[in-house]
Design an enzyme around this catalytic site. Sequence first.
Site, PDB file in Angstrom:
ATOM      1  N   LYS A 163      55.621 -35.687 -15.210  1.00 34.99           N
ATOM      2  CA  LYS A 163      55.922 -36.295 -15.689  1.00 34.99           C
ATOM      3  C   LYS A 163      56.978 -37.533 -16.178  1.00 34.99           C
ATOM      4  CE  LYS A 163      51.669 -34.749 -17.804  1.00 34.99           C
ATOM      5  NZ  LYS A 163      50.473 -35.651 -18.379  1.00 34.99           N
ATOM      6  N   GLU A 213      50.786 -42.286 -11.862  1.00 34.62           N
ATOM      7  CA  GLU A 213      49.729 -42.042 -12.425  1.00 34.62           C
ATOM      8  C   GLU A 213      50.075 -42.982 -13.506  1.00 34.62           C
ATOM      9  OE1 GLU A 213      49.038 -38.255 -12.452  1.00 34.62           O
ATOM     10  OE2 GLU A 213      47.283 -38.419 -13.998  1.00 34.62           O
ATOM     11  N   LYS A 262      38.579 -36.732 -12.916  1.00 34.38           N
ATOM     12  CA  LYS A 262      38.280 -35.193 -14.744  1.00 34.38           C
ATOM     13  C   LYS A 262      37.256 -35.851 -14.771  1.00 34.38           C
ATOM     14  CE  LYS A 262      42.899 -36.020 -15.496  1.00 34.38           C
ATOM     15  NZ  LYS A 262      43.796 -35.974 -17.137  1.00 34.38           N
TER      16      LYS A 262
HETATM   17  O1  OSB Z   1      47.547 -37.213 -17.713  1.00 34.43           O
HETATM   18  O2  OSB Z   1      46.884 -35.610 -15.819  1.00 34.43           O
HETATM   19  C1  OSB Z   1      46.986 -36.504 -17.485  1.00 34.43           C
HETATM   20  C2  OSB Z   1      46.556 -32.424 -19.201  1.00 34.43           C
HETATM   21  C3  OSB Z   1      46.212 -32.796 -20.617  1.00 34.43           C
HETATM   22  C4  OSB Z   1      45.869 -34.474 -20.598  1.00 34.43           C
HETATM   23  C5  OSB Z   1      46.076 -35.498 -19.440  1.00 34.43           C
HETATM   24  C6  OSB Z   1      46.974 -34.705 -18.359  1.00 34.43           C
HETATM   25  C7  OSB Z   1      46.794 -33.234 -17.956  1.00 34.43           C
HETATM   26  C8  OSB Z   1      47.622 -33.004 -16.672  1.00 34.43           C
HETATM   27  C9  OSB Z   1      47.037 -32.065 -16.203  1.00 34.43           C
HETATM   28  O3  OSB Z   1      48.221 -33.471 -16.292  1.00 34.43           O
HETATM   29  C10 OSB Z   1      47.901 -30.477 -16.305  1.00 34.43           C
HETATM   30  C11 OSB Z   1      47.171 -28.889 -15.500  1.00 34.43           C
HETATM   31  O4  OSB Z   1      45.472 -29.352 -15.713  1.00 34.43           O
HETATM   32  O5  OSB Z   1      47.250 -28.747 -14.394  1.00 34.43           O
HETATM   33 MG    MG Z   2      47.178 -37.622 -15.863  1.00 34.82          MG
END
Ligand code: OSB
Ligand code: MG
Length: 353
Positions: A163, A213, A262
């Site tokens: 992140k 992303e 998703k």
């Molecule tokens: O931004 O991809 C995202 C989890 C919850 C909400 C948004 C995101 C995420 C993750 C993925 O980054 C986490 C996972 O389940 O491996």
């Molecule tokens: Mg994301």
Amino acid sequence: MAVIAGIEFHKVKQPLNQPFITVLQKVQEREVTIVIVRDAEGREGYGECVAFDTPWYTEETVTGSRFVMEQVLAPLLLGGQMEHPAETACLFSTVKGNHMAKAAVEMAVWDLFAKRQGLPLYEFIGGVYAPIPAGVVVAGEMEDLSQNIKMAIDSGYRRIKLKISPDTDVALLKSLVAANPEISFYADANGSFSGRALEELLAFDQAGFVLIEQPYGEHEWEAHRIARSKMTTPICLDESIHSLEDVKRMAEQQAGDVIVLKMGRLGGWAETLKVVEFCRNEQIGMWVGGMIEFGVSKAHNLALASLPEVKLTGDFSDSGHFWQTDIVSPEIYVEHGKIKLSESPGIGYRLNI
Ligand code: OSB
Ligand code: MG
């Protein structure tokens, strides 16, 4: 022909093994709704609603989605004759938005139909049997970053998502990426560069990420177009993509190179499969994203990742990454950096709730 004779909803709530920290939210506990649909012969199909407690990722919530599934979607589904699970989306066409609620019910219906035909879900949707490469998101406390990356690598992961935000120490990330050349690193900004100077994002362009992303907000198409035109790292959109229309817009405006699939955000299997077909034809890269979900959602995601068009590695950690005990058996586990597809009918996992 099948009739959906029954539908049930179950609350599942568990603490995470470790807090999941993003600029949007610190998640320490997760509640989801598990959907079970039944045909007249008593077969079951399973879905999972991935809405969060509060509307920090999309507008939907656990409570709101439960209301919509129970009071709005269930009456539209129950009792009618169906030949194919794609008809579910048509039954729901009068209901606006609420993609996660729709997706959860739809997932259960697709699982049920695959089981009725005795086929694993991946085969039912046209996927190919192959081990699915695992990918993990390292989103703990900043001071644990190096240690968490090391643990992920030791557990067999070869794709790691970090992140990022304008406050991230770029030099530290660069050194961690450079120190692990065998690992594919993705960066996810969750829109945190919104309103910031382009240079702040450009600082991440040479960090060695496979993609970046969602640097800007979900509606910031122009900012994404400009970033894409100035950067060599591919731009990937997550929050911006709610439908096939959004993917078409991304392509037309050249606002991104890659998308995160998703099912919850897209509204279910039917829309997701349309998106996959479009992206295949337009040569837009795809991978399957995670939602801090349990095994039911993950099993659907694994089937989705079996489509040969979905070439990039997704957010596929094993059951033990987030949970003490997952709600499916067998649990989902990573071996040599890969997850095996179940060959049992439907999602191929039993439910323990
Ligand atoms: O931004 O991809 C995202 C989890 C919850 C909400 C948004 C995101 C995420 C993750 C993925 O980054 C986490 C996972 O389940 O491996
Ligand atoms: Mg994301």
